[in-house]
Write an enzyme that holds these catalytic residues in place. Structure first.
Site, PDB file in Angstrom:
ATOM      1  N   LYS A  33       0.833  -1.210   0.000  1.00 35.38           N
ATOM      2  CA  LYS A  33       0.000   0.000   0.000  1.00 35.38           C
ATOM      3  C   LYS A  33       0.867   1.261   0.000  1.00 35.38           C
ATOM      4  CE  LYS A  33      -0.493  -0.117   5.019  1.00 35.38           C
ATOM      5  NZ  LYS A  33      -1.249  -0.711   6.116  1.00 35.38           N
ATOM      6  N   TYR A 243      16.125  30.457   3.736  1.00 33.68           N
ATOM      7  CA  TYR A 243      14.996  31.259   4.215  1.00 33.68           C
ATOM      8  C   TYR A 243      15.187  31.669   5.672  1.00 33.68           C
ATOM      9  CZ  TYR A 243      12.173  30.194   0.105  1.00 33.68           C
ATOM     10  OH  TYR A 243      11.695  30.107  -1.162  1.00 33.68           O
TER      11      TYR A 243
HETATM   12  C1  LIG Z   1      -0.424  -1.763   6.806  1.00 35.45           C
HETATM   13  C2  LIG Z   1      -1.024  -3.010   7.275  1.00 35.45           C
HETATM   14  C3  LIG Z   1      -0.233  -4.145   7.567  1.00 35.45           C
HETATM   15  C4  LIG Z   1       1.285  -4.113   7.536  1.00 35.45           C
HETATM   16  O1  LIG Z   1       1.793  -3.634   8.759  1.00 35.45           O
HETATM   17  P1  LIG Z   1       3.375  -3.600   9.026  1.00 35.45           P
HETATM   18  O2  LIG Z   1       3.469  -3.110  10.417  1.00 35.45           O
HETATM   19  O3  LIG Z   1       3.958  -2.631   8.061  1.00 35.45           O
HETATM   20  O4  LIG Z   1       3.875  -4.976   8.806  1.00 35.45           O
HETATM   21  C5  LIG Z   1      -0.877  -5.324   7.886  1.00 35.45           C
HETATM   22  N1  LIG Z   1      -2.224  -5.390   7.946  1.00 35.45           N
HETATM   23  C6  LIG Z   1      -3.012  -4.319   7.710  1.00 35.45           C
HETATM   24  C7  LIG Z   1      -4.486  -4.476   7.806  1.00 35.45           C
HETATM   25  C8  LIG Z   1      -2.450  -3.106   7.385  1.00 35.45           C
HETATM   26  O5  LIG Z   1      -3.236  -2.044   7.163  1.00 35.45           O
END
Ligand SMILES: *Cc1c(COP(=O)(O)O)cnc(C)c1O
Length: 336
Positions: A33, A243
């Protein structure tokens, strides 16, 4: 030109460490994601697939469509369920059951204590009944832990609650359903792996955010952020940089600008407490939209090679440092 170097050997090393925990590649779903936590969605999908990972997790349909050729199944966390041979849609509420297309493949997310999203335990039987009535195909049931990376009992009572969920789902007549609950921290922390899948994000990218008392699996950061020199000048004592003129030159020095700034997703930070690069170069004065200043003449400098170390300096976590990086920075894969 700023660029992100992706180290393939380190990524494979991390995946191997995770497979040692899950027992097989088939049980690992790579979480891609948000542009693969900033590492580059299609690049990381391709590498994960080359390693032998067959499952992925993404946020929306656009991400799923970009990587569909690399995986057999893609779990989409935040989209309404449609009929799609590659995608499985997370159901977060009773409302989402009503919205999904009949015969869409879905996974029910159950809220066992995080209270962020998912069906409440008290709504579970109703949800299962509605899934049947609407003709949805229930592929899996999952939960998410609120404190997998913290000391305390929350992980354990949530686990217990999920065991109860599993029994209830089976008793409701769903026999061919997969169950999963573990993210990176839970997978690294907990012993015996007895579920059907682990959802692995941050650990694959090389960070172990568990506190020190836990057994530490050695992971290797996958990403390195590099910036290129734009201009160099010699400054005299008393001159100011950037800046607001926050940095004041104390003795004659050479200063160059480099092409990374908050427009690239690099944190603006606090110029009174400057970020220090891995080579020990402090950012001089304020971070601009597309530029920073450093006391260097090198054509290229490394801004960070370990997002966790960078995050500690910036008062955040590795996830935020990598995920914030703009998708327009080129991602370059190196073998070692
Ligand atoms: C983002 C997410 C993960 C991954 O979590 P990590 O801590 O990066 O391993 C797993 N399950 C769900 C539902 C998530 O939203």
């Amino acid at each position: 030109m700023a660029k992100i170097i992706i180290n393939k050997a380190n990524f494979f090393h991390n995946l191997n460490q995770i497979v040692l925990k899950t027992g097989s590649k088939e049980k690992v779903a790579i979480v891609l994601k948000d542009n693969a936590y900033g590492h580059g969605l299609t690049q990381m999908a391709k590498l994960a697939s080359e390693f032998g990972i067959m499952q992925a997790v993404v946020r929306n349909q656009t991400e799923a469509d970009a990587i569909r050729s690399y995986f057999s199944d893609i779990l989409v966390l935040g989209a309404d369920g449609i009929v799609d041979s590659h995608c499985i849609y997370a159901i977060n509420s009773l409302d989402a059951i009503a919205k999904a297309q009949p015969s869409a493949r879905v996974e029910l997310k159950v809220d066992t204590g995080m209270h962020r999203n998912g069906i409440g335990m008290d709504e579970l039987l109703l949800a299962l009944d509605q899934i049947k009535k609407r003709g949805l195909h229930l592929v899996g049931v999952m939960t998410h832990f609120r404190s997998a990376d913290e000391m305390g009992s929350a992980l354990f009572w949530q686990q217990k609650a999920f065991e109860k969920v599993k029994r209830m789902v089976k008793e409701a007549g769903f026999s061919d359903v997969r169950f999963h609950s573990r993210n990176s921290a839970a997978t690294l922390r907990m012993g015996e792996f007895d579920e059907d899948l682990a959802r692995i994000g941050i650990a694959a990218y090389g960070y172990n955010e568990l506190p020190v008392p836990f057994d530490r699996v050695a992971l290797k950061p996958v990403m390195k952020l590099m910036a290129s020199r734009v201009a160099t000048r010699r400054l005299k004592k008393g001159m100011r940089v950037g800046y607001g003129g926050d940095f004041i030159v104390s003795e004659s020095m050479v200063v160059s600008t480099y092409d990374v700034g908050y427009g690239d997703g690099w944190c603006r930070g606090d110029s009174a407490n400057p970020y220090m690069t891995p080579e020990g170069l402090p950012i001089l004065g304020r971070v601009s939209m597309d530029l920073i200043s450093l006391a260097s003449e090198a054509d290229e400098v490394c801004i960070f090679d370990d997002a966790q170390t960078a995050a500690r300096q910036l008062g955040t976590i590795s996830y935020e440092v990598t995920t914030a990086l703009s998708p327009s920075i080129p991602r370059i894969i190196v073998e070692v």
